[in-house]
Design a protein around this motif. Sequence first.
Motif, PDB file in Angstrom:
ATOM      1  N   ASP A  52      16.771  48.058  65.927  1.00 52.85           N
ATOM      2  CA  ASP A  52      15.909  48.175  67.106  1.00 52.85           C
ATOM      3  C   ASP A  52      14.569  48.709  66.605  1.00 52.85           C
ATOM      4  O   ASP A  52      14.480  49.857  66.172  1.00 52.85           O
ATOM      5  CB  ASP A  52      16.530  49.119  68.131  1.00 52.85           C
ATOM      6  N   ARG A  58       9.061  53.260  64.884  1.00 50.50           N
ATOM      7  CA  ARG A  58      10.370  53.819  64.522  1.00 50.50           C
ATOM      8  C   ARG A  58      11.428  52.724  64.569  1.00 50.50           C
ATOM      9  O   ARG A  58      11.326  51.770  65.317  1.00 50.50           O
ATOM     10  CB  ARG A  58      10.769  54.927  65.487  1.00 50.50           C
ATOM     11  N   SER A  60      15.827  52.154  64.573  1.00 51.50           N
ATOM     12  CA  SER A  60      17.190  52.673  64.635  1.00 51.50           C
ATOM     13  C   SER A  60      18.096  51.459  64.581  1.00 51.50           C
ATOM     14  O   SER A  60      17.662  50.333  64.759  1.00 51.50           O
ATOM     15  CB  SER A  60      17.416  53.480  65.923  1.00 51.50           C
ATOM     16  N   SER A  62      22.317  49.960  63.170  1.00 55.84           N
ATOM     17  CA  SER A  62      23.623  50.174  62.561  1.00 55.84           C
ATOM     18  C   SER A  62      23.932  49.016  61.629  1.00 55.84           C
ATOM     19  O   SER A  62      23.510  47.880  61.870  1.00 55.84           O
ATOM     20  CB  SER A  62      24.700  50.255  63.658  1.00 55.84           C
ATOM     21  N   ARG A  67      24.997  54.523  61.079  1.00 59.85           N
ATOM     22  CA  ARG A  67      23.725  54.465  61.803  1.00 59.85           C
ATOM     23  C   ARG A  67      22.575  54.440  60.807  1.00 59.85           C
ATOM     24  O   ARG A  67      22.632  55.058  59.747  1.00 59.85           O
ATOM     25  CB  ARG A  67      23.598  55.669  62.726  1.00 59.85           C
ATOM     26  N   MET A  69      18.219  54.935  60.531  1.00 58.86           N
ATOM     27  CA  MET A  69      17.033  55.444  61.204  1.00 58.86           C
ATOM     28  C   MET A  69      15.902  55.531  60.191  1.00 58.86           C
ATOM     29  O   MET A  69      16.149  55.741  59.008  1.00 58.86           O
ATOM     30  CB  MET A  69      17.292  56.792  61.877  1.00 58.86           C
ATOM     31  N   THR A  71      11.390  54.223  59.725  1.00 59.37           N
ATOM     32  CA  THR A  71      10.190  53.640  60.302  1.00 59.37           C
ATOM     33  C   THR A  71       9.976  52.246  59.726  1.00 59.37           C
ATOM     34  O   THR A  71      10.616  51.866  58.742  1.00 59.37           O
ATOM     35  CB  THR A  71       8.944  54.512  60.031  1.00 59.37           C
ATOM     36  N   THR A  86      20.679  56.624  56.273  1.00 57.38           N
ATOM     37  CA  THR A  86      21.915  56.156  56.899  1.00 57.38           C
ATOM     38  C   THR A  86      22.954  57.262  56.890  1.00 57.38           C
ATOM     39  O   THR A  86      22.929  58.143  56.029  1.00 57.38           O
ATOM     40  CB  THR A  86      22.513  54.933  56.167  1.00 57.38           C
TER      41      THR A  86
END
Length: 127
Positions: A52, A58, A60, A62, A67, A69, A71, A86
């Motif tokens: 996403d 940013r 995010s 999986s 997960r 995260m 930029t 991760t």
Amino acid sequence: MKRAVPMKRAIVAGAAVILGVMVPLSGCASFDPPKGPSPVGLWGATDGPHLDLGEDGRLSGSDGCNRLMGTWEAEGQTVEFVGVATTMMACLDVDDWLSRLHTGTVDGGEMTIFDIDGREIGLLARQ
């Protein structure tokens, strides 16, 4: 010789400094958005590998288990993933290919993902 600053402009500039905001005081600034399709949005299905990409830069997502995260930055059709972290859960029968992402290219409704060596490691469809 000192030059007088119009009071209204000085008050706006002072308020901007206090609030920590940049306020252009002249109409000379411009912004050129990246050319090509925007990478902002959801790529992949949320029940599997997905990213996403937010308008604020940013990301995010999986890899289907862990997960992700970090930029992202775009130039044309190329997306560079920056500072991606991760989680490190052990998941049986999950191909964690997306956790090796480094760059991507957007072509219509697909994003091709490449690793740090420039090898194609997968595709994500725009949702």
